[in-house]
Motif scaffolding. Structure first.
Motif, PDB file in Angstrom:
ATOM      1  N   THR A  27       3.761   5.126 -22.552  1.00 40.94           N
ATOM      2  CA  THR A  27       4.529   4.636 -21.404  1.00 40.94           C
ATOM      3  C   THR A  27       4.226   5.415 -20.131  1.00 40.94           C
ATOM      4  O   THR A  27       4.631   5.002 -19.042  1.00 40.94           O
ATOM      5  CB  THR A  27       6.038   4.689 -21.701  1.00 40.94           C
ATOM      6  OG1 THR A  27       6.397   6.019 -22.136  1.00 40.94           O
ATOM      7  CG2 THR A  27       6.409   3.687 -22.783  1.00 40.94           C
ATOM      8  N   ASP A  28       3.525   6.542 -20.256  1.00 40.09           N
ATOM      9  CA  ASP A  28       3.153   7.306 -19.059  1.00 40.09           C
ATOM     10  C   ASP A  28       1.849   6.822 -18.452  1.00 40.09           C
ATOM     11  O   ASP A  28       1.434   7.312 -17.396  1.00 40.09           O
ATOM     12  CB  ASP A  28       3.050   8.791 -19.395  1.00 40.09           C
ATOM     13  CG  ASP A  28       1.982   9.087 -20.448  1.00 40.09           C
ATOM     14  OD1 ASP A  28       1.661   8.168 -21.237  1.00 40.09           O
ATOM     15  OD2 ASP A  28       1.471  10.221 -20.486  1.00 40.09           O
ATOM     16  N   ASP A  61       3.220   6.673 -28.021  1.00 38.28           N
ATOM     17  CA  ASP A  61       3.934   6.502 -26.759  1.00 38.28           C
ATOM     18  C   ASP A  61       2.943   6.617 -25.596  1.00 38.28           C
ATOM     19  O   ASP A  61       2.459   7.699 -25.273  1.00 38.28           O
ATOM     20  CB  ASP A  61       5.032   7.558 -26.617  1.00 38.28           C
ATOM     21  CG  ASP A  61       5.911   7.307 -25.392  1.00 38.28           C
ATOM     22  OD1 ASP A  61       5.542   6.472 -24.535  1.00 38.28           O
ATOM     23  OD2 ASP A  61       6.979   7.945 -25.290  1.00 38.28           O
ATOM     24  N   ARG A  99       4.168   0.453 -20.757  1.00 42.02           N
ATOM     25  CA  ARG A  99       5.050  -0.018 -19.686  1.00 42.02           C
ATOM     26  C   ARG A  99       4.196  -0.532 -18.526  1.00 42.02           C
ATOM     27  O   ARG A  99       3.409   0.222 -17.944  1.00 42.02           O
ATOM     28  CB  ARG A  99       5.962   1.105 -19.197  1.00 42.02           C
ATOM     29  CG  ARG A  99       6.993   0.658 -18.152  1.00 42.02           C
ATOM     30  CD  ARG A  99       7.686   1.866 -17.528  1.00 42.02           C
ATOM     31  NE  ARG A  99       8.354   2.690 -18.525  1.00 42.02           N
ATOM     32  CZ  ARG A  99       9.605   2.487 -18.940  1.00 42.02           C
ATOM     33  NH1 ARG A  99      10.319   1.481 -18.435  1.00 42.02           N
ATOM     34  NH2 ARG A  99      10.153   3.293 -19.835  1.00 42.02           N
ATOM     35  N   SER A 100       4.334  -1.801 -18.210  1.00 44.11           N
ATOM     36  CA  SER A 100       3.676  -2.349 -17.019  1.00 44.11           C
ATOM     37  C   SER A 100       4.505  -1.960 -15.797  1.00 44.11           C
ATOM     38  O   SER A 100       5.729  -2.119 -15.789  1.00 44.11           O
ATOM     39  CB  SER A 100       3.576  -3.878 -17.113  1.00 44.11           C
ATOM     40  OG  SER A 100       3.150  -4.419 -15.886  1.00 44.11           O
ATOM     41  N   VAL A 101       3.825  -1.452 -14.771  1.00 45.57           N
ATOM     42  CA  VAL A 101       4.544  -1.003 -13.576  1.00 45.57           C
ATOM     43  C   VAL A 101       4.544  -2.047 -12.471  1.00 45.57           C
ATOM     44  O   VAL A 101       5.254  -1.896 -11.476  1.00 45.57           O
ATOM     45  CB  VAL A 101       3.957   0.320 -13.045  1.00 45.57           C
ATOM     46  CG1 VAL A 101       4.109   1.426 -14.091  1.00 45.57           C
ATOM     47  CG2 VAL A 101       2.489   0.151 -12.647  1.00 45.57           C
ATOM     48  N   PRO A 117       6.943  -6.556 -16.629  1.00 40.65           N
ATOM     49  CA  PRO A 117       7.233  -5.214 -16.096  1.00 40.65           C
ATOM     50  C   PRO A 117       8.727  -4.904 -16.058  1.00 40.65           C
ATOM     51  O   PRO A 117       9.267  -4.494 -15.032  1.00 40.65           O
ATOM     52  CB  PRO A 117       6.649  -5.298 -14.680  1.00 40.65           C
ATOM     53  CG  PRO A 117       6.867  -6.720 -14.288  1.00 40.65           C
ATOM     54  CD  PRO A 117       6.669  -7.531 -15.557  1.00 40.65           C
ATOM     55  N   ASP A 118       9.409  -5.099 -17.194  1.00 44.71           N
ATOM     56  CA  ASP A 118      10.848  -4.858 -17.203  1.00 44.71           C
ATOM     57  C   ASP A 118      11.256  -3.903 -18.324  1.00 44.71           C
ATOM     58  O   ASP A 118      12.375  -3.943 -18.805  1.00 44.71           O
ATOM     59  CB  ASP A 118      11.612  -6.179 -17.323  1.00 44.71           C
ATOM     60  CG  ASP A 118      11.245  -6.974 -18.566  1.00 44.71           C
ATOM     61  OD1 ASP A 118      10.381  -6.505 -19.336  1.00 44.71           O
ATOM     62  OD2 ASP A 118      11.810  -8.060 -18.769  1.00 44.71           O
ATOM     63  N   GLY A 119      10.336  -3.063 -18.732  1.00 44.56           N
ATOM     64  CA  GLY A 119      10.681  -2.093 -19.755  1.00 44.56           C
ATOM     65  C   GLY A 119       9.545  -1.874 -20.721  1.00 44.56           C
ATOM     66  O   GLY A 119       8.530  -2.564 -20.683  1.00 44.56           O
ATOM     67  N   PRO A 120       9.679  -0.911 -21.618  1.00 47.55           N
ATOM     68  CA  PRO A 120       8.629  -0.658 -22.614  1.00 47.55           C
ATOM     69  C   PRO A 120       8.384  -1.886 -23.482  1.00 47.55           C
ATOM     70  O   PRO A 120       9.316  -2.598 -23.847  1.00 47.55           O
ATOM     71  CB  PRO A 120       9.203   0.501 -23.439  1.00 47.55           C
ATOM     72  CG  PRO A 120      10.207   1.142 -22.550  1.00 47.55           C
ATOM     73  CD  PRO A 120      10.797   0.028 -21.738  1.00 47.55           C
ATOM     74  N   ARG A 121       7.115  -2.135 -23.801  1.00 45.18           N
ATOM     75  CA  ARG A 121       6.731  -3.266 -24.643  1.00 45.18           C
ATOM     76  C   ARG A 121       5.744  -2.803 -25.706  1.00 45.18           C
ATOM     77  O   ARG A 121       4.892  -1.941 -25.440  1.00 45.18           O
ATOM     78  CB  ARG A 121       6.070  -4.366 -23.799  1.00 45.18           C
ATOM     79  CG  ARG A 121       6.993  -5.029 -22.780  1.00 45.18           C
ATOM     80  CD  ARG A 121       8.124  -5.762 -23.498  1.00 45.18           C
ATOM     81  NE  ARG A 121       9.153  -6.192 -22.581  1.00 45.18           N
ATOM     82  CZ  ARG A 121       9.337  -7.461 -22.200  1.00 45.18           C
ATOM     83  NH1 ARG A 121       8.538  -8.397 -22.665  1.00 45.18           N
ATOM     84  NH2 ARG A 121      10.309  -7.766 -21.379  1.00 45.18           N
TER      85      ARG A 121
END
Length: 461
Positions: A42-43, A40, A153-155, A123-127
């Protein structure tokens, strides 16, 4: 007269759509794209930087400063997790090899449900992604490399012009805040390695605003060059992993031959371009002006193309040794394609090799079996993609000039034998007969402009 882009698609037998069984498999894969255990991440703040409107986003980048220098996170679309080896989708993308780009629309490598949606780093959610973590020192040199499957996750979805404007205004996105420092460091390291950057005018076909097409020069931003250095850094890291493990596939290019370098130096001196004692072609070319139409610069950059010949793909593994010369002369180091799997077949396989090596595992049997056939698949698709690109430009050039046959133009001479000239407006590169001297600004007559073949021919009085 308009260039016939449909005829180009037909001439090169470009596929129109995907077979039903391929689409069905892609739909199933899209629904399961994020399945399975992943690290993970995503951070970790990441952003994509691509041309405006792009949906097939292969890479997302994040850069932070560290105690040693810099930490680069480079997330790559994870096609290996969604393409089943031996399936209908795998067979279709092997047949295609890469995305082929035309002015009126691309012929994609993968169905859009994957390349523009589930597998794209939007950038619309975890990938799901293949996440590279590259630790660099304060000079930008690699200290350590790690790669693993992750959830990212792209911000933000950025474009080159926007990031360039932000850099100039001093407000770079926090996810890539050190890029203006790291980019130049990596570029200087490239020159020191001997990386040859031609930087010739890059033509592209674009709408003319009146329902047709025209040719223009695409101007690269400095940010685009910096971003490319991050991609090259990743590809060089992948190549080193492959060579150390004795298995993989490299993109190779012989180093410039001594006589080719000597001839380029003679050309430079004849053009009045300084070539200090001991200077490399990389250093001399890097010192040239970036003015697109400066005659001496254009002529020398065109002459430097003789340094970069013989590109190939080289696979190796059990029973097959790595190439004797594993380097890429244009990069100045061994290099492997791993950063554009949505658009290029070989990158998926290269990533799988690196994931196995990083995990201390043997490459799976399906991958070992695929490596020997990839060089010809990629070489064949490169030939098609390059020919299509050239045909689009050549036929658009001819269409733009078709009603001007017989007129005289002022051009920059790129080569004398065979004669080749650059017309600045519209930007056209074409053959020219007659007595010519490189870097001179000459007046020539347009003898032929045939949109059906793309032939444009000038003659010097």
């Amino acid at each position: 007269m308009l260039p016939d882009l449909t005829a180009i698609r037909t001439e090169f037998a470009l596929p129109d759509g995907f077979p039903p069984e391929v689409l069905a498999e892609a739909e199933r894969a899209a629904a399961e794209a994020a399945a399975g255990e992943r690290f993970d991440a995503t951070d970790v703040p990441l952003v994509t930087i691509d041309p405006p409107g792009s949906k097939d986003l292969d890479q997302a980048v994040g850069i932070t400063r560290s105690a040693r220098g810099f930490t680069v996170h480079y997330a790559i679309a994870d096609l290996g997790a969604v393409v089943t080896p031996g399936g209908a989708l795998d067979a279709e993308v092997r047949r295609r090899g890469q995305t082929v780009y035309l002015p009126d629309g691309a012929v994609p490598l993968h169905p859009p449900v994957l390349s523009e949606a589930a597998a794209s780093l939007l950038p619309d959610g975890p990938r799901p992604a293949v996440l590279w973590r590259l630790e660099l020192d304060a000079q930008g040199e690699t200290v350590s490399v790690d790669v693993r499957r992750a959830l990212v996750r792209s911000v933000a979805r950025l474009d080159y012009a926007g990031v360039q404007a932000d850099v100039e205004a001093g407000r770079v996105h926090p996810a890539i805040a050190p890029l203006p420092e790291l980019g130049p460091l990596r570029r200087e390291l490239a020159v020191a390695r001997g990386a040859v950057e031609l930087e010739l005018p890059e033509q592209e076909v674009v709408p003319d605003g009146a329902g047709g097409w025209t040719v223009r020069i695409r101007h690269r931003t400095v940010v685009e060059d910096w971003n490319a250095e991050i991609s090259l850094l990743t590809g060089m890291s992948a190549a080193r992993m492959m060579l150390d493990a004795g298995v993989g596939i490299l993109r190779t290019l012989p180093a410039p031959e001594a006589e080719a370098v000597a001839e380029l130096r003679r050309t430079a001196l004849a053009l009045g371009v300084e070539w200090p004692a001991g200077a490399t072609p990389a250093r001399v070319l890097a010192g040239l002006t970036h003015a697109d139409q400066e005659p001496r610069t254009l002529a020398l950059r065109r002459a430097a193309t003789t340094l970069l010949r013989g590109a190939a793909y080289e696979s190796f593994g059990p029973g097959v040794a790595p190439p004797a010369d594993p380097g890429h002369g244009g990069i100045g180091a061994p290099y492997a394609h791993v950063t554009a799997p949505l658009r290029r077949l070989v990158d998926r396989f290269g990533a799988e090799v690196c994931l196995a090596v990083a995990a201390g595992e043997e490459v799976p049997a399906w991958l070992a079996e695929a490596l020997p056939v990839l060089p010809e698949l990629m070489s064949a698709s490169d030939r098609v993609a390059n020919a299509v690109s050239r045909a689009c430009i050549d036929r658009t050039e001819a269409a733009v000039l078709a009603d001007r046959v017989g007129r005289e133009f002022s051009v920059v001479v790129l080569r004398a034998d065979p004669g080749e000239v650059f017309l600045p407006d519209p930007p056209v590169i074409a053959r020219c007969s007659g007595t010519l001297r490189p870097a001179e600004v000459a007046t020539v007559r347009l003898e032929e402009a045939d949109p059906t073949t793309g032939t444009v021919r000038f003659a010097s009085p």
